[in-house]
Design a protein around this motif. Structure first.
Motif, mmCIF file in Angstrom:
data_model
loop_
_atom_site.group_PDB
_atom_site.id
_atom_site.type_symbol
_atom_site.label_atom_id
_atom_site.label_comp_id
_atom_site.label_asym_id
_atom_site.label_seq_id
_atom_site.Cartn_x
_atom_site.Cartn_y
_atom_site.Cartn_z
ATOM 1 N N GLY A 178 0.797 -1.217 0.000
ATOM 2 C CA GLY A 178 0.000 0.000 0.000
ATOM 3 C C GLY A 178 0.827 1.263 0.000
ATOM 4 O O GLY A 178 0.284 2.365 -0.129
ATOM 5 N N GLU A 179 2.141 1.122 0.150
ATOM 6 C CA GLU A 179 3.030 2.275 0.162
ATOM 7 C C GLU A 179 3.833 2.411 -1.135
ATOM 8 O O GLU A 179 4.785 3.177 -1.223
ATOM 9 N N GLY A 180 3.410 1.683 -2.148
ATOM 10 C CA GLY A 180 4.122 1.706 -3.417
ATOM 11 C C GLY A 180 4.113 3.052 -4.102
ATOM 12 O O GLY A 180 4.985 3.335 -4.930
ATOM 13 N N ALA A 181 3.149 3.908 -3.765
ATOM 14 C CA ALA A 181 3.068 5.226 -4.404
ATOM 15 C C ALA A 181 4.281 6.094 -4.090
ATOM 16 O O ALA A 181 4.527 7.078 -4.798
ATOM 17 N N PHE A 182 5.044 5.733 -3.066
ATOM 18 C CA PHE A 182 6.203 6.539 -2.682
ATOM 19 C C PHE A 182 7.487 6.085 -3.372
ATOM 20 O O PHE A 182 8.561 6.610 -3.090
ATOM 21 N N PHE A 183 7.375 5.145 -4.279
ATOM 22 C CA PHE A 183 8.528 4.620 -5.004
ATOM 23 C C PHE A 183 8.314 4.737 -6.507
ATOM 24 O O PHE A 183 7.312 4.260 -7.035
ATOM 25 N N ALA A 184 9.267 5.370 -7.181
ATOM 26 C CA ALA A 184 9.251 5.449 -8.634
ATOM 27 C C ALA A 184 10.328 4.518 -9.177
ATOM 28 O O ALA A 184 11.432 4.461 -8.624
ATOM 29 N N ALA A 201 2.348 12.098 4.239
ATOM 30 C CA ALA A 201 1.255 11.140 4.388
ATOM 31 C C ALA A 201 1.141 10.647 5.827
ATOM 32 O O ALA A 201 0.021 10.467 6.343
ATOM 33 N N ARG A 202 2.260 10.440 6.489
ATOM 34 C CA ARG A 202 2.213 9.994 7.882
ATOM 35 C C ARG A 202 1.646 11.089 8.787
ATOM 36 O O ARG A 202 0.893 10.802 9.730
ATOM 37 N N LEU A 203 1.972 12.343 8.512
ATOM 38 C CA LEU A 203 1.387 13.444 9.275
ATOM 39 C C LEU A 203 -0.121 13.514 9.071
ATOM 40 O O LEU A 203 -0.887 13.701 10.030
ATOM 41 N N GLU A 204 -0.551 13.358 7.843
ATOM 42 C CA GLU A 204 -1.988 13.385 7.566
ATOM 43 C C GLU A 204 -2.680 12.214 8.242
ATOM 44 O O GLU A 204 -3.791 12.348 8.781
ATOM 45 N N ARG A 205 -2.033 11.068 8.257
ATOM 46 C CA ARG A 205 -2.588 9.898 8.930
ATOM 47 C C ARG A 205 -2.735 10.147 10.429
ATOM 48 O O ARG A 205 -3.651 9.613 11.077
ATOM 49 N N ALA A 206 -1.855 10.981 10.977
ATOM 50 C CA ALA A 206 -1.908 11.314 12.405
ATOM 51 C C ALA A 206 -2.968 12.353 12.727
ATOM 52 O O ALA A 206 -3.159 12.699 13.890
#
Length: 250
Positions: A178-184, A201-206
């Motif tokens: 689910g974290e593949g969007a952070f890898f090109a 994204a981690r800040l938004e998740r918090a």
């Protein structure tokens, strides 16, 4: 004179992401080198930290950490000596007159504040700390001091950007599908990792509703920023550390 970059998200809160300009260190780490682990003259480091503090909140007591790429958050209630820095990778406080400090050299410095509640935080978010929860833990610690999660604003300072951050398949395997969007995709067996996007994204998740990034690449701007990866690629003997600061006036 020390140079501090500011974020609109933290308007009204004393803060700054310091560049390497304006310090007294010399040699490969010349400039405003603020890390005690850089093989620098300790007297120069202390003077640089004084210059940095004066550029953000004159008269405040600067408190920092012995950073270890952990998810651990320290609540600062009073100043401590540099030699007594606790181990951890984030600081929070509700005490006026304390200036929270983190140092970085490609990792993401994150400054946070709920101005109305008078609660601030600072986090050192490399990939490992972010992956293990340092940002969520920082927000939780601020809430425990009286901050409103929905009122916290965060700013992400200069860090290594995706175009400069090549990683291998082993690194990619540490992250979920689910974290593949952070890898090109990069060259064979390699990827370009989006540390900035991952931290945001981690800040938004918090639960942080307002997240701002300065969008500056530490690797690509050697005249302004120190970079561990750039120093490694160049075969330099050591690398400097940038300092980022946030506090509330007394």
């Amino acid at each position: 004179m020390a140079e501090a970059l500011r974020a609109a998200a933290l308007d009204g809160v004393p803060h700054g992401f310091l560049t390497r300009r304006g310090g007294v260190s010399r040699g490969a780490v010349g400039g405003l080198q603020c890390g005690f682990g850089a093989g620098d003259d300790p007297a120069a480091v202390r003077r640089n930290r004084e210059l940095a503090a004066g550029a953000v909140l004159p008269g405040a007591s600067l408190v920092g950490l012995h950073q270890v790429h952990s998810p651990d958050v320290i609540v600062a209630t009073a100043p401590w000596e540099d030699e007594a820095r606790p181990r951890g990778d984030a600081l929070v406080t509700d005490r006026a007159g304390l200036l929270l400090a983190v140092v970085t050299a490609d990792c993401a410095p994150v400054l946070l504040a709920d101005r109305a509640a008078g609660v601030v935080g600072a986090a050192h978010a490399g990939w490992r700390g972010a992956h293990d929860g340092v940002l969520e833990n920082t927000v939780d610690a601020m809430v425990a001091l009286g901050a409103d999660r929905a009122a916290i604003a965060a700013a992400i300072g200069p860090c290594i950007m995706q175009a400069s951050y090549e990683v291998d398949d082993g690194f990619r395997a540490r992250f979920g599908e689910g974290e593949g969007a952070f890898f090109a995709p990069g060259r064979a067996g390699h990827w370009q990792f989006d540390l900035l996007g991952y931290v945001a994204a981690r800040l938004e998740r918090a639960g942080v509703a307002r997240v701002e990034s300065l969008g500056r690449d530490t690797y690509a701007e050697p005249e302004l920023f120190y970079s561990f990866r750039r120093a490694t690629h160049r075969g330099e003997p050591d690398y400097g550390r940038l300092i980022s600061l946030v506090g509330m006036p007394a």
